[in-house]
Design a protein around this motif. Structure first.
Motif, PDB file in Angstrom:
ATOM      1  N   THR A  84       0.831  -1.212   0.000  1.00  0.00           N
ATOM      2  CA  THR A  84       0.000   0.000   0.000  1.00  0.00           C
ATOM      3  C   THR A  84       0.864   1.261   0.000  1.00  0.00           C
ATOM      4  OG1 THR A  84      -1.671  -1.217   1.258  1.00  0.00           O
ATOM      5  CG2 THR A  84      -1.886   1.180   1.183  1.00  0.00           C
ATOM      6  N   ALA A  85       1.932   1.258   0.802  1.00  0.00           N
ATOM      7  CA  ALA A  85       2.825   2.415   0.839  1.00  0.00           C
ATOM      8  C   ALA A  85       3.446   2.663  -0.530  1.00  0.00           C
ATOM      9  CB  ALA A  85       3.907   2.202   1.894  1.00  0.00           C
ATOM     10  N   GLY A  86       3.828   1.579  -1.211  1.00  0.00           N
ATOM     11  CA  GLY A  86       4.404   1.736  -2.541  1.00  0.00           C
ATOM     12  C   GLY A  86       3.432   2.357  -3.520  1.00  0.00           C
ATOM     13  N   ILE A  87       2.175   1.938  -3.452  1.00  0.00           N
ATOM     14  CA  ILE A  87       1.152   2.510  -4.337  1.00  0.00           C
ATOM     15  C   ILE A  87       0.954   3.994  -4.044  1.00  0.00           C
ATOM     16  CG2 ILE A  87      -1.291   2.437  -4.958  1.00  0.00           C
ATOM     17  CD1 ILE A  87      -1.241  -0.538  -4.482  1.00  0.00           C
ATOM     18  N   LEU A  88       0.931   4.341  -2.748  1.00  0.00           N
ATOM     19  CA  LEU A  88       0.743   5.745  -2.375  1.00  0.00           C
ATOM     20  C   LEU A  88       1.915   6.604  -2.850  1.00  0.00           C
ATOM     21  CD1 LEU A  88      -0.658   5.294   1.251  1.00  0.00           C
ATOM     22  CD2 LEU A  88      -1.923   6.097  -0.758  1.00  0.00           C
ATOM     23  N   VAL A  89       3.127   6.094  -2.702  1.00  0.00           N
ATOM     24  CA  VAL A  89       4.307   6.838  -3.170  1.00  0.00           C
ATOM     25  C   VAL A  89       4.225   7.028  -4.682  1.00  0.00           C
ATOM     26  CG1 VAL A  89       6.806   6.715  -3.483  1.00  0.00           C
ATOM     27  CG2 VAL A  89       5.799   6.135  -1.271  1.00  0.00           C
ATOM     28  N   ALA A  90       3.875   5.971  -5.399  1.00  0.00           N
ATOM     29  CA  ALA A  90       3.778   6.082  -6.856  1.00  0.00           C
ATOM     30  C   ALA A  90       2.682   7.058  -7.266  1.00  0.00           C
ATOM     31  CB  ALA A  90       3.515   4.706  -7.469  1.00  0.00           C
ATOM     32  N   GLY A  91       1.544   7.003  -6.577  1.00  0.00           N
ATOM     33  CA  GLY A  91       0.430   7.888  -6.927  1.00  0.00           C
ATOM     34  C   GLY A  91       0.719   9.351  -6.668  1.00  0.00           C
ATOM     35  N   ALA A  92       1.558   9.621  -5.672  1.00  0.00           N
ATOM     36  CA  ALA A  92       1.876  11.019  -5.335  1.00  0.00           C
ATOM     37  C   ALA A  92       3.213  11.467  -5.896  1.00  0.00           C
ATOM     38  CB  ALA A  92       1.878  11.186  -3.810  1.00  0.00           C
ATOM     39  N   ALA A  93       3.847  10.646  -6.719  1.00  0.00           N
ATOM     40  CA  ALA A  93       5.221  10.910  -7.172  1.00  0.00           C
ATOM     41  C   ALA A  93       5.335  12.200  -7.968  1.00  0.00           C
ATOM     42  CB  ALA A  93       5.711   9.743  -8.020  1.00  0.00           C
ATOM     43  N   PRO A  94       6.290  13.086  -7.611  1.00  0.00           N
ATOM     44  CA  PRO A  94       6.523  14.305  -8.388  1.00  0.00           C
ATOM     45  C   PRO A  94       7.471  14.081  -9.560  1.00  0.00           C
ATOM     46  CG  PRO A  94       7.890  14.328  -6.435  1.00  0.00           C
ATOM     47  CD  PRO A  94       7.078  13.060  -6.367  1.00  0.00           C
ATOM     48  N   SER A  95       8.133  12.918  -9.590  1.00  0.00           N
ATOM     49  CA  SER A  95       9.084  12.633 -10.661  1.00  0.00           C
ATOM     50  C   SER A  95       9.048  11.142 -10.957  1.00  0.00           C
ATOM     51  CB  SER A  95      10.499  13.043 -10.255  1.00  0.00           C
ATOM     52  OG  SER A  95      10.964  12.235  -9.187  1.00  0.00           O
ATOM     53  N   MET A  96       9.617  10.757 -12.100  1.00  0.00           N
ATOM     54  CA  MET A  96       9.658   9.346 -12.468  1.00  0.00           C
ATOM     55  C   MET A  96      10.544   8.561 -11.517  1.00  0.00           C
ATOM     56  SD  MET A  96       8.169   7.478 -14.758  1.00  0.00           S
ATOM     57  CE  MET A  96       8.300   5.978 -15.762  1.00  0.00           C
ATOM     58  N   GLU A  97      11.600   9.191 -11.007  1.00  0.00           N
ATOM     59  CA  GLU A  97      12.473   8.504 -10.071  1.00  0.00           C
ATOM     60  C   GLU A  97      11.715   8.099  -8.805  1.00  0.00           C
ATOM     61  OE1 GLU A  97      14.942  10.752 -12.864  1.00  0.00           O
ATOM     62  OE2 GLU A  97      13.206  11.278 -11.612  1.00  0.00           O
ATOM     63  N   VAL A  98      10.886   9.008  -8.292  1.00  0.00           N
ATOM     64  CA  VAL A  98      10.095   8.699  -7.093  1.00  0.00           C
ATOM     65  C   VAL A  98       9.048   7.637  -7.406  1.00  0.00           C
ATOM     66  CG1 VAL A  98       8.509   9.649  -5.380  1.00  0.00           C
ATOM     67  CG2 VAL A  98      10.489  10.989  -6.124  1.00  0.00           C
ATOM     68  N   LEU A  99       8.450   7.725  -8.579  1.00  0.00           N
ATOM     69  CA  LEU A  99       7.466   6.716  -8.957  1.00  0.00           C
ATOM     70  C   LEU A  99       8.105   5.326  -9.022  1.00  0.00           C
ATOM     71  CD1 LEU A  99       4.511   6.852 -11.251  1.00  0.00           C
ATOM     72  CD2 LEU A  99       6.224   5.135 -11.820  1.00  0.00           C
ATOM     73  N   VAL A 100       9.299   5.231  -9.596  1.00  0.00           N
ATOM     74  CA  VAL A 100       9.995   3.940  -9.660  1.00  0.00           C
ATOM     75  C   VAL A 100      10.299   3.442  -8.255  1.00  0.00           C
ATOM     76  CG1 VAL A 100      12.152   2.834 -10.323  1.00  0.00           C
ATOM     77  CG2 VAL A 100      10.925   4.252 -11.975  1.00  0.00           C
ATOM     78  N   ALA A 101      10.687   4.335  -7.348  1.00  0.00           N
ATOM     79  CA  ALA A 101      10.937   3.929  -5.964  1.00  0.00           C
ATOM     80  C   ALA A 101       9.673   3.341  -5.340  1.00  0.00           C
ATOM     81  CB  ALA A 101      11.438   5.119  -5.151  1.00  0.00           C
ATOM     82  N   GLY A 102       8.539   3.978  -5.606  1.00  0.00           N
ATOM     83  CA  GLY A 102       7.272   3.438  -5.112  1.00  0.00           C
ATOM     84  C   GLY A 102       6.973   2.076  -5.704  1.00  0.00           C
ATOM     85  N   ARG A 103       7.258   1.908  -6.980  1.00  0.00           N
ATOM     86  CA  ARG A 103       7.027   0.622  -7.636  1.00  0.00           C
ATOM     87  C   ARG A 103       7.923  -0.475  -7.056  1.00  0.00           C
ATOM     88  NH1 ARG A 103       3.421  -1.332 -10.720  1.00  0.00           N
ATOM     89  NH2 ARG A 103       4.713  -1.922 -12.517  1.00  0.00           N
ATOM     90  N   LEU A 104       9.160  -0.122  -6.701  1.00  0.00           N
ATOM     91  CA  LEU A 104      10.055  -1.096  -6.074  1.00  0.00           C
ATOM     92  C   LEU A 104       9.489  -1.559  -4.731  1.00  0.00           C
ATOM     93  CD1 LEU A 104      13.539   0.527  -6.806  1.00  0.00           C
ATOM     94  CD2 LEU A 104      12.508  -1.429  -7.967  1.00  0.00           C
ATOM     95  N   LEU A 105       8.987  -0.617  -3.943  1.00  0.00           N
ATOM     96  CA  LEU A 105       8.385  -0.950  -2.651  1.00  0.00           C
ATOM     97  C   LEU A 105       7.119  -1.775  -2.847  1.00  0.00           C
ATOM     98  CD1 LEU A 105       8.747  -0.446   0.384  1.00  0.00           C
ATOM     99  CD2 LEU A 105       7.339   1.610   0.129  1.00  0.00           C
ATOM    100  N   GLN A 106       6.337  -1.395  -3.829  1.00  0.00           N
ATOM    101  CA  GLN A 106       5.117  -2.131  -4.146  1.00  0.00           C
ATOM    102  C   GLN A 106       5.438  -3.577  -4.518  1.00  0.00           C
ATOM    103  OE1 GLN A 106       2.871  -0.350  -7.356  1.00  0.00           O
ATOM    104  NE2 GLN A 106       1.908  -2.313  -7.881  1.00  0.00           N
ATOM    105  N   GLY A 107       6.472  -3.779  -5.341  1.00  0.00           N
ATOM    106  CA  GLY A 107       6.853  -5.128  -5.729  1.00  0.00           C
ATOM    107  C   GLY A 107       7.343  -5.951  -4.550  1.00  0.00           C
ATOM    108  N   PHE A 108       8.108  -5.335  -3.669  1.00  0.00           N
ATOM    109  CA  PHE A 108       8.600  -6.029  -2.479  1.00  0.00           C
ATOM    110  C   PHE A 108       7.430  -6.518  -1.633  1.00  0.00           C
ATOM    111  CE2 PHE A 108      10.061  -6.307   1.863  1.00  0.00           C
ATOM    112  CZ  PHE A 108      11.324  -6.888   1.763  1.00  0.00           C
ATOM    113  N   GLY A 109       6.472  -5.621  -1.371  1.00  0.00           N
ATOM    114  CA  GLY A 109       5.304  -6.010  -0.579  1.00  0.00           C
ATOM    115  C   GLY A 109       4.444  -7.032  -1.276  1.00  0.00           C
ATOM    116  N   GLY A 110       4.275  -6.875  -2.594  1.00  0.00           N
ATOM    117  CA  GLY A 110       3.452  -7.817  -3.342  1.00  0.00           C
ATOM    118  C   GLY A 110       4.040  -9.216  -3.348  1.00  0.00           C
ATOM    119  N   GLY A 111       5.364  -9.338  -3.497  1.00  0.00           N
ATOM    120  CA  GLY A 111       5.997 -10.650  -3.465  1.00  0.00           C
ATOM    121  C   GLY A 111       5.830 -11.324  -2.121  1.00  0.00           C
TER     122      GLY A 111
END
Length: 459
Positions: A84-111
């Motif tokens: 959930t935190a990864g999704i929130l970071v990606a949804g609020a991301a001001p840049s692609m770098e932050v969005l990718v960071a959110g996606r990395l967290l999302q993948g970790f939690g999803g796995g």
């Protein structure tokens, strides 16, 4: 243990979580071009997809032993929180770098979430209900495959792409609250597993890095892409050997072959699936929406045969389901390959891919059931994580190799598709060859019973 009626709320809560993971996966695929344009992130476009797959491997390795040692409740809740935190970071991301960071967290939690949910099923449900539960898990992907891409497009157009992420995050919270009462009933196992060794985590990190390298290899110009693929491919195989049961790399009978089959069949299916819409749009002038129908048909077939094998239960032996399903995947990939090579009517590819979905519906759930049947108490999480890791690495390896094959061949318009699908066919044949070996071992529960009986006789 409880019966099906007592576990309805728990079942629907877990199915809903998988539904949201599935929707997010399909929806992000639809809106990522818009996201990349809005955040000026074209250079990180591929990484936004490869990253979650890689970090998911680490999450799987951590969640398995943790669930065995203390029960799945805490690992699952932590995994849901990270997802959930990864999704929130990606949804609020001001840049692609932050969005990718959110996606990395999302993948970790999803796995980690996937593995922990498998252990919840193992600890809370009678063995006779396992096929039905996993059939529902598989079916949870069907509605997102029908409405996910279009729904994401509507949301992005009218509310903005950020709500494709944020909307899912809002739904995860109430779904998790419904699941908490059932999780409280699950205590630590009678025979607790061990903590994940540091070496295992290091190998998982190497596997994650190798997965990223494999997915990005196709983006590197030739001939360097071949060197990157070979290096990262070897790294992935070495890391995989360290985090799966002994004998997996040589497909030893029983549990090792179950793990190996999962990696091969996942690689075959995903390796071919990503090129089917591309083939239909490029070579047959299909619109993207019409090309997506092929995937929809396969999704419906997957859910249908998954439901059917769940209803049949023990009347359909797991080995038979895996052998028949693997054979269907071989025939299906071959059908799409022949369509590309000989420019056959597109109906051949579409009908073939529908058959692929049917085959995966038989194989996928039964491989999970077999892993649990081969797992003694305290090892269910480790073995479930090994299954998921093989799934991820097998798919990543197939995508990397099909991508390299596609980029390396350009003699005719059909040649790149033929080369890529030929690689997927190799994975499919491998799964069909290993599949018959999955039922040759003996379930741990059966072995324990036999040992006890032998001891009683000796006494």
């Amino acid at each position: 243990m409880s019966d099906w009626r007592e576990l309805r709320t728990t079942t629907w809560s877990m199915v809903a979580l998988i539904f949201m993971v599935a929707f997010e996966s399909l929806a992000v695929t639809t809106v990522m071009p818009t996201v990349s344009d809005a955040l000026d992130g074209a250079s990180l476009y591929a990484f936004a997809f490869a990253g979650p797959l890689a970090t998911g491997v680490v999450g799987m390795v951590l969640a398995g032993p943790w669930s065995d040692r203390s029960g799945p409740r805490t690992p699952l809740l932590v995994a849901i929180g990270l997802f959930t935190a990864g999704i929130l970071v990606a949804g609020a991301a001001p840049s692609m770098e932050v969005l990718v960071a959110g996606r990395l967290l999302q993948g970790f939690g999803g796995g980690a979430m996937t593995v922990a949910l498998y252990v919840v099923v193992a600890r809370l449900y009678p063995a006779m209900l396992h096929p039905r539960v996993f059939a529902w898990f598989a079916a949870a992907w069907i509605i997102p495959s029908l409405v996910g891409p279009a729904g994401a497009g509507v949301v992005a157009q009218h509310l903005g792409w950020r709500w494709v992420f944020l909307g899912v995050a809002l739904l995860v919270v109430p779904t998790t609250l419904l699941l908490v009462p059932a999780l409280r009933r699950i205590g630590p196992p009678e025979t607790a597993g061990e903590a994940a060794p540091r070496g295992r985590l290091a190998w998982a990190a190497l596997a994650a890095a190798a997965v990223l390298g494999l997915n990005l290899a196709a983006q590197v110009p030739l001939p360097w892409s071949v060197l990157v693929a070979v290096g990262t491919g070897l790294g992935a195989l070495v890391a995989l050997r360290a985090v799966v049961p002994a004998g997996t790399m040589r497909a030893a009978r029983g549990l090792p072959s179950v793990i190996a089959t999962r990696g091969l069949v996942s690689g075959a299916f995903l390796g071919a699936e990503v090129y089917l819409p591309y083939l239909l749009t490029e070579r047959y002038a299909f619109s993207p929406t019409t090309a997506g129908i092929a995937l929809t048909f396969a999704g419906v077939a997957w859910a249908g045969t998954s439901w059917l094998q769940g209803r049949l239960g023990d009347r359909l032996p797991s080995r038979t389901a895996v052998v028949v399903g693997s054979a269907l995947v071989v025939v299906s990939v071959a059908g799409v390959l022949l369509t590309a090579a000989a420019h056959l009517p597109p109906a051949v590819a579409i009908s073939s891919w529908t058959l692929a979905g049917a085959g995966m519906g038989l194989v996928y759930s039964r491989l999970t059931v077999l892993v649990l049947s081969y797992s003694a108490p305290g090892t269910q999480g480790v073995n479930s994580s090994a299954l998921s890791i093989a799934d991820s690495i097998g798919a990543a390896l197939a995508l990397a190799l099909t991508g390299l094959a596609f980029a390396a061949v350009d003699r005719s318009p059909d040649a790149p598709f033929t080369a890529a699908l030929a690689v997927a066919a190799v994975f499919a044949v491998g799964a069909a060859l290993v599949g018959p070996r999955v039922g040759s071992g003996r379930p741990q529960a059966e072995e324990s019973t036999d040992d006890a009986a032998s001891s009683a006789l000796r006494s």
